[in-house]
Design a protein around this motif. Structure first.
Motif, PDB file in Angstrom:
ATOM      1  N   LEU A  50       0.854  -1.189   0.000  1.00 12.61           N
ATOM      2  CA  LEU A  50       0.000   0.000   0.000  1.00 12.61           C
ATOM      3  C   LEU A  50       0.888   1.236   0.000  1.00 12.61           C
ATOM      4  O   LEU A  50       1.521   1.565   0.993  1.00 12.61           O
ATOM      5  CB  LEU A  50      -0.923   0.005   1.232  1.00 12.61           C
ATOM      6  CG  LEU A  50      -1.806  -1.230   1.413  1.00 12.61           C
ATOM      7  CD1 LEU A  50      -2.613  -1.107   2.701  1.00 12.61           C
ATOM      8  CD2 LEU A  50      -2.729  -1.423   0.207  1.00 12.61           C
ATOM      9  N   LEU A  51       0.897   1.917  -1.120  1.00 12.19           N
ATOM     10  CA  LEU A  51       1.813   3.046  -1.295  1.00 12.19           C
ATOM     11  C   LEU A  51       1.635   4.096  -0.206  1.00 12.19           C
ATOM     12  O   LEU A  51       2.610   4.642   0.315  1.00 12.19           O
ATOM     13  CB  LEU A  51       1.591   3.680  -2.670  1.00 12.19           C
ATOM     14  CG  LEU A  51       2.576   4.757  -3.113  1.00 12.19           C
ATOM     15  CD1 LEU A  51       3.982   4.180  -3.215  1.00 12.19           C
ATOM     16  CD2 LEU A  51       2.137   5.352  -4.446  1.00 12.19           C
ATOM     17  N   PHE A  52       0.390   4.385   0.150  1.00 11.33           N
ATOM     18  CA  PHE A  52       0.117   5.386   1.179  1.00 11.33           C
ATOM     19  C   PHE A  52      -0.512   4.767   2.424  1.00 11.33           C
ATOM     20  O   PHE A  52      -1.203   5.442   3.190  1.00 11.33           O
ATOM     21  CB  PHE A  52      -0.777   6.498   0.620  1.00 11.33           C
ATOM     22  CG  PHE A  52      -0.150   7.217  -0.546  1.00 11.33           C
ATOM     23  CD1 PHE A  52       0.957   8.024  -0.360  1.00 11.33           C
ATOM     24  CD2 PHE A  52      -0.655   7.066  -1.818  1.00 11.33           C
ATOM     25  CE1 PHE A  52       1.547   8.675  -1.431  1.00 11.33           C
ATOM     26  CE2 PHE A  52      -0.076   7.715  -2.905  1.00 11.33           C
ATOM     27  CZ  PHE A  52       1.038   8.531  -2.711  1.00 11.33           C
ATOM     28  N   GLN A  53      -0.285   3.454   2.585  1.00 10.75           N
ATOM     29  CA  GLN A  53      -0.706   2.735   3.792  1.00 10.75           C
ATOM     30  C   GLN A  53      -2.224   2.676   3.975  1.00 10.75           C
ATOM     31  O   GLN A  53      -2.713   2.576   5.101  1.00 10.75           O
ATOM     32  CB  GLN A  53      -0.062   3.365   5.038  1.00 10.75           C
ATOM     33  CG  GLN A  53       1.453   3.349   5.024  1.00 10.75           C
ATOM     34  CD  GLN A  53       2.017   1.926   4.953  1.00 10.75           C
ATOM     35  OE1 GLN A  53       1.755   1.118   5.821  1.00 10.75           O
ATOM     36  NE2 GLN A  53       2.772   1.631   3.903  1.00 10.75           N
ATOM     37  N   GLN A  54      -2.974   2.757   2.863  1.00 11.84           N
ATOM     38  CA  GLN A  54      -4.424   2.702   2.987  1.00 11.84           C
ATOM     39  C   GLN A  54      -5.039   2.051   1.748  1.00 11.84           C
ATOM     40  O   GLN A  54      -4.408   1.968   0.687  1.00 11.84           O
ATOM     41  CB  GLN A  54      -5.002   4.113   3.185  1.00 11.84           C
ATOM     42  CG  GLN A  54      -4.691   5.062   2.037  1.00 11.84           C
ATOM     43  CD  GLN A  54      -5.055   6.506   2.361  1.00 11.84           C
ATOM     44  OE1 GLN A  54      -5.324   6.848   3.500  1.00 11.84           O
ATOM     45  NE2 GLN A  54      -5.082   7.346   1.337  1.00 11.84           N
ATOM     46  N   VAL A  55      -6.256   1.564   1.927  1.00  9.10           N
ATOM     47  CA  VAL A  55      -7.025   0.994   0.831  1.00  9.10           C
ATOM     48  C   VAL A  55      -8.121   1.983   0.452  1.00  9.10           C
ATOM     49  O   VAL A  55      -8.392   2.903   1.224  1.00  9.10           O
ATOM     50  CB  VAL A  55      -7.637  -0.372   1.263  1.00  9.10           C
ATOM     51  CG1 VAL A  55      -6.550  -1.402   1.437  1.00  9.10           C
ATOM     52  CG2 VAL A  55      -8.465  -0.243   2.535  1.00  9.10           C
ATOM     53  N   PRO A  56      -8.715   1.829  -0.748  1.00  8.54           N
ATOM     54  CA  PRO A  56      -8.715   0.666  -1.616  1.00  8.54           C
ATOM     55  C   PRO A  56      -7.388   0.453  -2.347  1.00  8.54           C
ATOM     56  O   PRO A  56      -6.663   1.396  -2.640  1.00  8.54           O
ATOM     57  CB  PRO A  56      -9.832   0.971  -2.625  1.00  8.54           C
ATOM     58  CG  PRO A  56      -9.951   2.448  -2.640  1.00  8.54           C
ATOM     59  CD  PRO A  56      -9.641   2.890  -1.253  1.00  8.54           C
ATOM     60  N   MET A  57      -7.146  -0.837  -2.644  1.00 11.37           N
ATOM     61  CA  MET A  57      -6.011  -1.224  -3.463  1.00 11.37           C
ATOM     62  C   MET A  57      -6.479  -2.269  -4.466  1.00 11.37           C
ATOM     63  O   MET A  57      -7.249  -3.163  -4.113  1.00 11.37           O
ATOM     64  CB  MET A  57      -4.876  -1.767  -2.612  1.00 11.37           C
ATOM     65  CG  MET A  57      -3.583  -2.035  -3.408  1.00 11.37           C
ATOM     66  SD  MET A  57      -3.450  -3.715  -4.052  1.00 11.37           S
ATOM     67  CE  MET A  57      -2.871  -4.580  -2.584  1.00 11.37           C
ATOM     68  N   VAL A  58      -6.047  -2.115  -5.708  1.00  7.49           N
ATOM     69  CA  VAL A  58      -6.418  -3.050  -6.759  1.00  7.49           C
ATOM     70  C   VAL A  58      -5.162  -3.593  -7.411  1.00  7.49           C
ATOM     71  O   VAL A  58      -4.310  -2.824  -7.879  1.00  7.49           O
ATOM     72  CB  VAL A  58      -7.312  -2.379  -7.825  1.00  7.49           C
ATOM     73  CG1 VAL A  58      -7.582  -3.338  -8.983  1.00  7.49           C
ATOM     74  CG2 VAL A  58      -8.623  -1.897  -7.210  1.00  7.49           C
ATOM     75  N   GLU A  59      -5.034  -4.915  -7.413  1.00  6.53           N
ATOM     76  CA  GLU A  59      -3.961  -5.564  -8.164  1.00  6.53           C
ATOM     77  C   GLU A  59      -4.452  -5.779  -9.583  1.00  6.53           C
ATOM     78  O   GLU A  59      -5.440  -6.477  -9.816  1.00  6.53           O
ATOM     79  CB  GLU A  59      -3.608  -6.900  -7.525  1.00  6.53           C
ATOM     80  CG  GLU A  59      -3.014  -6.790  -6.131  1.00  6.53           C
ATOM     81  CD  GLU A  59      -2.580  -8.136  -5.584  1.00  6.53           C
ATOM     82  OE1 GLU A  59      -1.600  -8.700  -6.130  1.00  6.53           O
ATOM     83  OE2 GLU A  59      -3.233  -8.621  -4.638  1.00  6.53           O
ATOM     84  N   ILE A  60      -3.777  -5.161 -10.537  1.00 10.05           N
ATOM     85  CA  ILE A  60      -4.200  -5.249 -11.932  1.00 10.05           C
ATOM     86  C   ILE A  60      -2.998  -5.040 -12.839  1.00 10.05           C
ATOM     87  O   ILE A  60      -2.167  -4.151 -12.595  1.00 10.05           O
ATOM     88  CB  ILE A  60      -5.308  -4.197 -12.226  1.00 10.05           C
ATOM     89  CG1 ILE A  60      -5.842  -4.322 -13.647  1.00 10.05           C
ATOM     90  CG2 ILE A  60      -4.818  -2.787 -11.950  1.00 10.05           C
ATOM     91  CD1 ILE A  60      -7.081  -3.470 -13.918  1.00 10.05           C
ATOM     92  N   ASP A  61      -2.860  -5.887 -13.844  1.00 10.71           N
ATOM     93  CA  ASP A  61      -1.793  -5.760 -14.843  1.00 10.71           C
ATOM     94  C   ASP A  61      -0.410  -5.649 -14.207  1.00 10.71           C
ATOM     95  O   ASP A  61       0.438  -4.860 -14.644  1.00 10.71           O
ATOM     96  CB  ASP A  61      -2.052  -4.554 -15.753  1.00 10.71           C
ATOM     97  CG  ASP A  61      -3.340  -4.692 -16.557  1.00 10.71           C
ATOM     98  OD1 ASP A  61      -3.804  -5.842 -16.734  1.00 10.71           O
ATOM     99  OD2 ASP A  61      -3.897  -3.663 -16.991  1.00 10.71           O
TER     100      ASP A  61
END
Length: 201
Positions: A50-61
């Motif tokens: 998590l780049l900024f330590q928070q979600v949402p996060m999507v794994e894609i491509d």
């Protein structure tokens, strides 16, 4: 075959809901990993996912995307839902930003104290009817097309539809004074098998 996008978020609508809508509108199947404990979130944070330590996060491509608007832009651009040129993309982005301001009130509504929730419903209705819906009603009326930009489905239509349906759950007749938006609302909703309006809370 490319892996399905994987969505990381608590089991609720929140800010991930717009991402679900856009993926569904694009016909993209996706998987979800619901974060049900603090330990699950901590594991993502400790693993530098998590780049900024928070979600949402999507794994894609092969990427781990964060920040809702950036995720929406990527998916929309990839699936031809973000206009055909700079002018159209700017209009779409402007309409989306406005709608997300209204949608943010809806997202935060469940976190209010019970005594404040009804007041906020009135506030949301007033803002929708006075500030936001007249803008989109005029756009549709003036250009005489079914969609907001470029006479084709775009991110702007999808986010507006999501917002309208979320508001209608609380205020069923909220579109009564907006005939062009009523027509716009008849756009094909995302995959019927993915009932996004009842995902989570």
């Amino acid at each position: 075959m490319a892996a399905k996008p994987k969505l990381h978020y608590p089991n609720g609508r929140g800010r991930m809901e717009s991402v679900r809508w856009v993926l569904a509108a694009a016909g993209v199947e996706f998987d979800e990993e619901f974060l049900e404990t603090k330990e699950q979130l901590q594991k993502l944070q400790d693993g530098n996912h998590l780049l900024f330590q928070q979600v949402p996060m999507v794994e894609i491509d092969g990427m781990k995307l964060v920040q809702t608007r950036s995720i929406l832009h990527y998916v929309a651009e990839k699936h031809h839902l973000f206009g055909k040129d700079l002018k159209e993309r700017t209009l779409i982005d402007m309409y989306v930003e406005g709608t997300l301001d209204l949608l943010e009130l809806i997202i935060m509504h469940p976190f209010l104290k019970p005594d404040d929730q009804q007041k906020e419903v009135v506030n949301m209705a007033q803002k929708a009817i006075i500030r936001y819906f007249p803008v989109f009603e005029k756009v549709l009326r003036d250009h005489g097309q079914r969609f907001l930009v470029g006479n084709q489905l775009s991110l702007a239509d999808i986010i507006l539809l999501q917002t309208i349906l979320a508001l209608e759950e609380k205020i069923p007749n909220i579109l009564s004074a907006f005939p062009h938006l009523q027509v716009n609302k008849t756009l094909k909703e995302p995959d019927a098998e993915l009932d996004l309006r009842t995902t989570g809370s």
